[in-house]
Design an enzyme around this catalytic site. Sequence first.
Site, PDB file in Angstrom:
ATOM      1  N   GLY A 297      93.586  67.901  19.666  1.00 13.49           N
ATOM      2  CA  GLY A 297      93.507  67.012  20.808  1.00 13.49           C
ATOM      3  C   GLY A 297      94.496  67.285  21.917  1.00 13.49           C
ATOM      4  O   GLY A 297      94.512  66.557  22.916  1.00 13.49           O
ATOM      5  N   GLU A 298      95.333  68.320  21.787  1.00 16.36           N
ATOM      6  CA  GLU A 298      96.340  68.605  22.808  1.00 16.36           C
ATOM      7  C   GLU A 298      96.086  69.907  23.556  1.00 16.36           C
ATOM      8  O   GLU A 298      96.891  70.300  24.407  1.00 16.36           O
ATOM      9  CB  GLU A 298      97.729  68.644  22.180  1.00 16.36           C
ATOM     10  CG  GLU A 298      98.198  67.331  21.600  1.00 16.36           C
ATOM     11  CD  GLU A 298      99.655  67.366  21.180  1.00 16.36           C
ATOM     12  OE1 GLU A 298     100.429  66.539  21.686  1.00 16.36           O
ATOM     13  OE2 GLU A 298     100.010  68.238  20.362  1.00 16.36           O
TER      14      GLU A 298
ATOM     15  N   GLU B 109      87.449  73.492  30.092  1.00 17.76           N
ATOM     16  CA  GLU B 109      88.696  72.759  29.893  1.00 17.76           C
ATOM     17  C   GLU B 109      89.876  73.450  30.570  1.00 17.76           C
ATOM     18  O   GLU B 109      90.640  72.792  31.292  1.00 17.76           O
ATOM     19  CB  GLU B 109      88.949  72.536  28.401  1.00 17.76           C
ATOM     20  CG  GLU B 109      87.997  71.519  27.776  1.00 17.76           C
ATOM     21  CD  GLU B 109      88.325  71.216  26.331  1.00 17.76           C
ATOM     22  OE1 GLU B 109      89.147  71.960  25.740  1.00 17.76           O
ATOM     23  OE2 GLU B 109      87.782  70.244  25.788  1.00 17.76           O
TER      24      GLU B 109
ATOM     25  N   GLU C 138      81.575  69.266  19.971  1.00 19.90           N
ATOM     26  CA  GLU C 138      80.575  68.263  20.324  1.00 19.90           C
ATOM     27  C   GLU C 138      81.205  66.875  20.482  1.00 19.90           C
ATOM     28  O   GLU C 138      80.778  66.092  21.336  1.00 19.90           O
ATOM     29  CB  GLU C 138      79.471  68.236  19.273  1.00 19.90           C
ATOM     30  CG  GLU C 138      78.595  69.479  19.240  1.00 19.90           C
ATOM     31  CD  GLU C 138      79.261  70.664  18.543  1.00 19.90           C
ATOM     32  OE1 GLU C 138      78.722  71.777  18.625  1.00 19.90           O
ATOM     33  OE2 GLU C 138      80.329  70.482  17.911  1.00 19.90           O
TER      34      GLU C 138
ATOM     35  N   PRO D  17      94.573  78.271  17.034  1.00 16.63           N
ATOM     36  CA  PRO D  17      93.413  78.705  16.248  1.00 16.63           C
ATOM     37  C   PRO D  17      92.319  77.638  16.262  1.00 16.63           C
ATOM     38  O   PRO D  17      92.589  76.432  16.394  1.00 16.63           O
ATOM     39  CB  PRO D  17      93.976  78.881  14.834  1.00 16.63           C
ATOM     40  CG  PRO D  17      95.455  78.987  15.015  1.00 16.63           C
ATOM     41  CD  PRO D  17      95.783  78.169  16.209  1.00 16.63           C
TER      42      PRO D  17
ATOM     43  N   ASN E 219      84.543  76.261  24.774  1.00 18.77           N
ATOM     44  CA  ASN E 219      84.553  75.566  26.065  1.00 18.77           C
ATOM     45  C   ASN E 219      85.438  76.278  27.091  1.00 18.77           C
ATOM     46  O   ASN E 219      86.661  76.362  26.932  1.00 18.77           O
ATOM     47  CB  ASN E 219      85.034  74.127  25.875  1.00 18.77           C
ATOM     48  CG  ASN E 219      84.738  73.251  27.067  1.00 18.77           C
ATOM     49  OD1 ASN E 219      84.684  73.706  28.194  1.00 18.77           O
ATOM     50  ND2 ASN E 219      84.535  71.974  26.805  1.00 18.77           N
TER      51      ASN E 219
END
Length: 445
Positions: A318-319, A346, A68, A276, A343
């Site tokens: 974040g990568e 992406e 989110e 993971p 998601n």
Amino acid sequence: MRKEPGEGALRALYSFALYLLSPFTLYHLISRGFRVHEYFRRWDERYATYGAEPGRPCAWLHAVSVGEVNAAAPLVNSLLKQRPDIHWVITTITPTGSDRVRALWGERVEHVYLPYDLPGSTARFLQHFRPSLALIMETELWPNMLFGCRNLGIPVYILNARLSARSLRGYRLLRPLIGRALRTVKCVAAQSVADARRFQRLGAGAEQVQVLGNLKYDVAVPEGLDAFRSAFATALGSARPVWLAASTHEGEESDVVAMHRRLRARWPDLLLLWAPRHPERFARVQALATEAGWKVGARRRDTWPRPDDGVFVIDTLGELMAFYACADVAFVGGSLQPIGGHNLLEPAAVGSAVVTGPHLHNFAEISRRMEEAGALRIGDSADAVATLLETLLGDPAAREVMTDAGGTLVDQGRGALQRTLELIAGDLPAAAVETVPAGGVAAAR
């Protein structure tokens, strides 16, 4: 908005049940804390105890966890750019969500955990931060918090709102109360027509619901992506086939090991990038891959895969999107078990062919559109997923067709961000105006 008939009795019963169950919140925090030590910290925020000093007036956005937060990122980035004068408080429930907020925005926003939906906790939260606007991402429906916002005149928007058929069934016992709480909301900005209809079945009025599309389509491609891919390729030292297992859960880890073993039988130099879903599983998947007999690298320790690594664990947050761009094909987890998927846009946005399992109720509309466009392949079991991965790894032309279709679909789906900004514009806090001496000109800050 006035109270509806029966609201008081329903709220009293709901709150009484929460108070009876409140000891279990401590058990939950302690049990999770043994796996993720962050759960042992910041308990005062979980119960809305902030000390004597009130917080600054703010606009408030709630995003339960990493997914989110990522969905909200284009919106928050736009708001920070357009209105740097607004003080934003962003709440999450999970430590990984907290970490993602800090990674994205640092000190530009304030982060606290959302308190439990106890009447006293929600009242203290609202009194302390004094939000003039509440933006709630996706499907976080906490009755006492929503009623508290109504009582204080705080407009509430549920943004990027989604509600699966399964979640709708899960609300059946609380539907009389949830329906009343929903009707206090200014707008439910639904991802799809199906989501809008389910929110209305749950109790929202037709006049409250708008279909604005899915903010996930407005995903931003990471900056410096070409340089990242180049550094990755240089580290490998030679052209190697690469697949990525993303957002996997504990029950899927043995399946990933079995898939990789099967695929390595055909491509002995195949590299698995493994991300993971939960940070507490990073060390465990490294151990599983090592036990399977492969040399294992990790992002934090090694930076890049080494030429002889069979598995490379992405143990950072974040990568993931950047690593998707380095993979020939990606498997998105949370889909081999009834978790609901994660998601799928992406990997499509950065040019990776996408494979997933059958459990996609949290992404039903996206998965349907991607499959119809030829951008997604769905396996009904772990063996079927392995077969799809094998087929695509051996067929560069098929992968190219999928990546082209995925990129087109993402581009065509963009626009929810602008529609959402226009929706909430009228309720953003007014710009502060500096006072100036007589004869001067006041300037908005």
